[in-house]
Write an enzyme that holds these catalytic residues in place. Structure first.
Site, PDB file in Angstrom:
ATOM      1  N   SER A  30      11.687   3.157  -2.182  1.00  0.00           N
ATOM      2  CA  SER A  30      11.951   3.961  -3.373  1.00  0.00           C
ATOM      3  C   SER A  30      11.614   5.401  -3.016  1.00  0.00           C
ATOM      4  O   SER A  30      10.486   5.858  -3.165  1.00  0.00           O
ATOM      5  CB  SER A  30      11.069   3.477  -4.537  1.00  0.00           C
ATOM      6  N   HIS A  54      10.942  -2.897  -4.830  1.00  0.00           N
ATOM      7  CA  HIS A  54      10.024  -3.572  -3.917  1.00  0.00           C
ATOM      8  C   HIS A  54      10.111  -5.088  -4.014  1.00  0.00           C
ATOM      9  O   HIS A  54       9.351  -5.790  -3.346  1.00  0.00           O
ATOM     10  CB  HIS A  54       8.578  -3.132  -4.185  1.00  0.00           C
ATOM     11  N   GLU A 110       5.535  -1.383  -9.784  1.00  0.00           N
ATOM     12  CA  GLU A 110       4.194  -1.833  -9.406  1.00  0.00           C
ATOM     13  C   GLU A 110       3.302  -1.980 -10.633  1.00  0.00           C
ATOM     14  O   GLU A 110       3.196  -1.062 -11.447  1.00  0.00           O
ATOM     15  CB  GLU A 110       3.541  -0.850  -8.431  1.00  0.00           C
ATOM     16  N   GLU A 113       5.025  -5.140  -0.917  1.00  0.00           N
ATOM     17  CA  GLU A 113       3.629  -4.729  -0.796  1.00  0.00           C
ATOM     18  C   GLU A 113       2.646  -5.864  -1.049  1.00  0.00           C
ATOM     19  O   GLU A 113       1.461  -5.635  -1.287  1.00  0.00           O
ATOM     20  CB  GLU A 113       3.366  -3.551  -1.732  1.00  0.00           C
ATOM     21  N   ASP A 124       3.235   1.906 -11.516  1.00  0.00           N
ATOM     22  CA  ASP A 124       4.231   2.773 -10.868  1.00  0.00           C
ATOM     23  C   ASP A 124       5.574   2.322 -11.400  1.00  0.00           C
ATOM     24  O   ASP A 124       6.121   1.300 -10.970  1.00  0.00           O
ATOM     25  CB  ASP A 124       4.170   2.656  -9.351  1.00  0.00           C
ATOM     26  N   GLU A 134       2.487   6.209 -13.075  1.00  0.00           N
ATOM     27  CA  GLU A 134       3.149   6.984 -12.027  1.00  0.00           C
ATOM     28  C   GLU A 134       4.664   6.936 -12.225  1.00  0.00           C
ATOM     29  O   GLU A 134       5.218   5.879 -12.533  1.00  0.00           O
ATOM     30  CB  GLU A 134       2.774   6.394 -10.667  1.00  0.00           C
ATOM     31  N   ASP A 140       5.097  11.284  -8.306  1.00  0.00           N
ATOM     32  CA  ASP A 140       5.399  10.878  -6.929  1.00  0.00           C
ATOM     33  C   ASP A 140       6.744  11.467  -6.525  1.00  0.00           C
ATOM     34  O   ASP A 140       6.808  12.507  -5.865  1.00  0.00           O
ATOM     35  CB  ASP A 140       5.397   9.361  -6.822  1.00  0.00           C
ATOM     36  N   LYS A 145       1.662  11.198  -0.237  1.00  0.00           N
ATOM     37  CA  LYS A 145       2.281  10.416   0.825  1.00  0.00           C
ATOM     38  C   LYS A 145       2.603  11.366   1.969  1.00  0.00           C
ATOM     39  O   LYS A 145       3.461  12.239   1.834  1.00  0.00           O
ATOM     40  CB  LYS A 145       3.571   9.750   0.331  1.00  0.00           C
ATOM     41  N   HIS A 163       0.051   4.629   0.357  1.00  0.00           N
ATOM     42  CA  HIS A 163       0.860   4.043   1.432  1.00  0.00           C
ATOM     43  C   HIS A 163       2.334   4.181   1.091  1.00  0.00           C
ATOM     44  O   HIS A 163       2.707   4.793   0.102  1.00  0.00           O
ATOM     45  CB  HIS A 163       0.501   2.565   1.586  1.00  0.00           C
ATOM     46  N   LYS A 215      -3.927   3.912  -3.319  1.00  0.00           N
ATOM     47  CA  LYS A 215      -3.082   2.743  -3.563  1.00  0.00           C
ATOM     48  C   LYS A 215      -2.504   2.300  -2.235  1.00  0.00           C
ATOM     49  O   LYS A 215      -1.886   3.100  -1.516  1.00  0.00           O
ATOM     50  CB  LYS A 215      -2.004   3.018  -4.604  1.00  0.00           C
TER      51      LYS A 215
END
Length: 455
Positions: free
Chosen positions: A82, A195, A204, A245, A281, A322, A349, A374, A402, A425
């Site tokens: 993403s 994900h 998430e 993840e 997220d 997020e 993000d 990131k 990550h 995270k």
């Protein structure tokens, strides 16, 4: 408190990096003498690179940094699924006959040739000089000449080599005399969006064990809740595979059901929502279309999305949201921050992509109150630290993160501790690419006792 404001064309200030990553050579030697460390001057003698595989089985790049002829630092580069459109360019070969077009031979060659030619002979402990040399060599806004993956691999490898040259743990090399702080972990235990192969839009669902005295205690609580969630899903016949993840990836009737399962898992594991919060997220850019946000079979406007979050905040122990809106929905972000920023952490993000210019724009208009960090979104250690400093200076929190395509590299664990970010995270407590970061944090916690909640 200073605030970045005024003309948006102004460049964010050049900050002074941490004591051991950017000081003058004279001051550096004086500090080494004062602190009883070796007085030395070590130089980069070579860089090498190779293709390795990330956690999704895709090629990525690994870089070695040699100092005075010996291997002194090594780093691997992660990759996102993403990804925001404003991120620095991840260079791929595009040859569909090899690695489905995702090869990194060009990036590897850029390290071995162009980058190596510029960096060899430079002092390994001058991180800013190293990074600025690569930025100048690349000459583009989005790292499209050399590739952000090639530049970041070299930047991180040199960072590790600098720490090794002074016989310091990486977190201490980054943090300098300020010391470190253990971060509160965000454990992604239920996966959706890009994900996972499920019908859940929210990418998430994370637990945040913020009400504990030590990192180890908080991590234990998160792990126990992860296993309890597995039990809850199995009992309801929803246990299937896991996402990128490591979190469980069930099909759910509605996104809000994910929140209900999170609360069930927290309480079923014997914990209170006073000590364990939820972080989301949403990755809303992934389901934003020209007519609005497509979620739960409905099309929602920005205002309706914000109202939905308000209802969730009333009903669930949510501490952080997020990417609740799209990466270019600045008006929506400002409205959300104004409406809910007083009671929840609102993290940018895709909005900020760890870049000072976009963060400065958000600060100017009051969009979000935290930045996700990131390193591969911007491409160098120096630019990452600059963006983090700009956030902190203006009252924004930093959340070190990550990527969904990860490796066994644990640099971000040391980065979170050394910069005293307070939050990290790095996925579920499953799969070695995620667990490696938690294990590194456990090692660091033997030397760093400071563990405090930002909430």
């Amino acid at each position: 408190m200073r605030h970045y404001s005024g003309n948006s064309s102004l460049k964010p200030k050049r900050i002074k990096l941490t004591p051991l990553t950017q000081i003058s050579p004279v001051e550096f030697k004086e500090r080494l003498c004062l602190e009883g460390m070796r007085d030395m001057s070590e130089f980069i003698s070579g860089l090498d690179a190779r293709m390795v595989l990330d956690s999704r089985g895709n090629p990525t790049i690994e870089v070695d940094c040699y100092v005075d002829g010996r291997l002194a630092g090594r780093a691997m580069v992660p990759s996102g699924a993403s990804t925001g459109q404003h991120e620095a360019l991840e260079m791929r070969d595009g040859d569909q006959s090899k690695w489905l077009g995702k090869g990194v031979d060009t990036a590897v060659d850029n390290v071995r040739q162009s980058i190596s030619e510029v960096l060899v002979g430079m002092p390994v402990d001058q991180q800013r000089l190293i990074d600025e040399a690569m930025i100048e060599l690349d000459g583009t806004q989005n790292k499209s000449t050399l590739g952000a993956n090639a530049m970041l691999g070299a930047s991180l490898a040199c960072l590790h080599a600098g720490a090794a040259s002074h016989e310091l743990p990486l977190w201490k090399y980054i943090g300098g005399v300020a010391g470190g702080q253990m971060p509160v972990p965000m454990l992604n235990i239920l996966n959706g969006g890009a994900h996972a192969a499920s019908n859940v839009d929210v990418q998430e669902f994370m637990v945040m064990p913020h009400g504990f005295d030590t990192f180890k205690e908080g991590l234990r609580a998160g792990v126990e809740i992860y296993h309890q969630l597995k039990h809850e899903l199995k009992n309801d016949g929803l246990l299937g595979g896991v996402g990128d993840e490591g979190g469980f990836a069930p099909n759910l009737a509605a996104n809000e059901d994910g929140l209900k399962y999170m609360v069930r898992a927290i309480e079923g594991a014997g914990y209170s929502t006073d000590d364990i919060g939820i972080a989301l997220d949403v990755a809303a850019t992934e389901f934003e279309k020209s007519d609005g946000y497509h979620m739960d079979g409905k099309v929602l406007s920005s205002d309706q999305m914000v109202d939905m979050y308000s209802e969730w905040l009333d009903a669930y122990p949510i501490l952080s949201i997020e990417d609740g809106l799209g990466e270019n929905d600045w008006t929506g972000w400002t409205a959300m921050t104004k409406q809910e920023g007083h009671r929840v952490q609102i993290v940018g993000d895709d909005l900020f992509v760890t870049q000072s210019e976009r963060l400065a724009q958000g600060i100017d208009i009051g969009a979000a109150n935290a930045m996700l960090v990131k390193v591969n979104q911007v491409g160098t250690v120096t630019e990452t630290l600059e963006a983090m400093d700009l956030a902190t200076t203006n009252g924004y929190r930093n959340v070190v993160s990550h990527r969904s395509g990860e490796t066994e590299d644990t640099t971000i664990a040391d980065l979170a501790v050394g910069t005293r970010a307070g939050q990290i995270k790095t996925g579920a407590p499953a799969r070695s690419d995620r667990v490696s970061k938690y294990n590194q944090l456990l090692r660091i916690s033997e030397d760093v006792e400071d563990y405090r909640s930002p909430f």
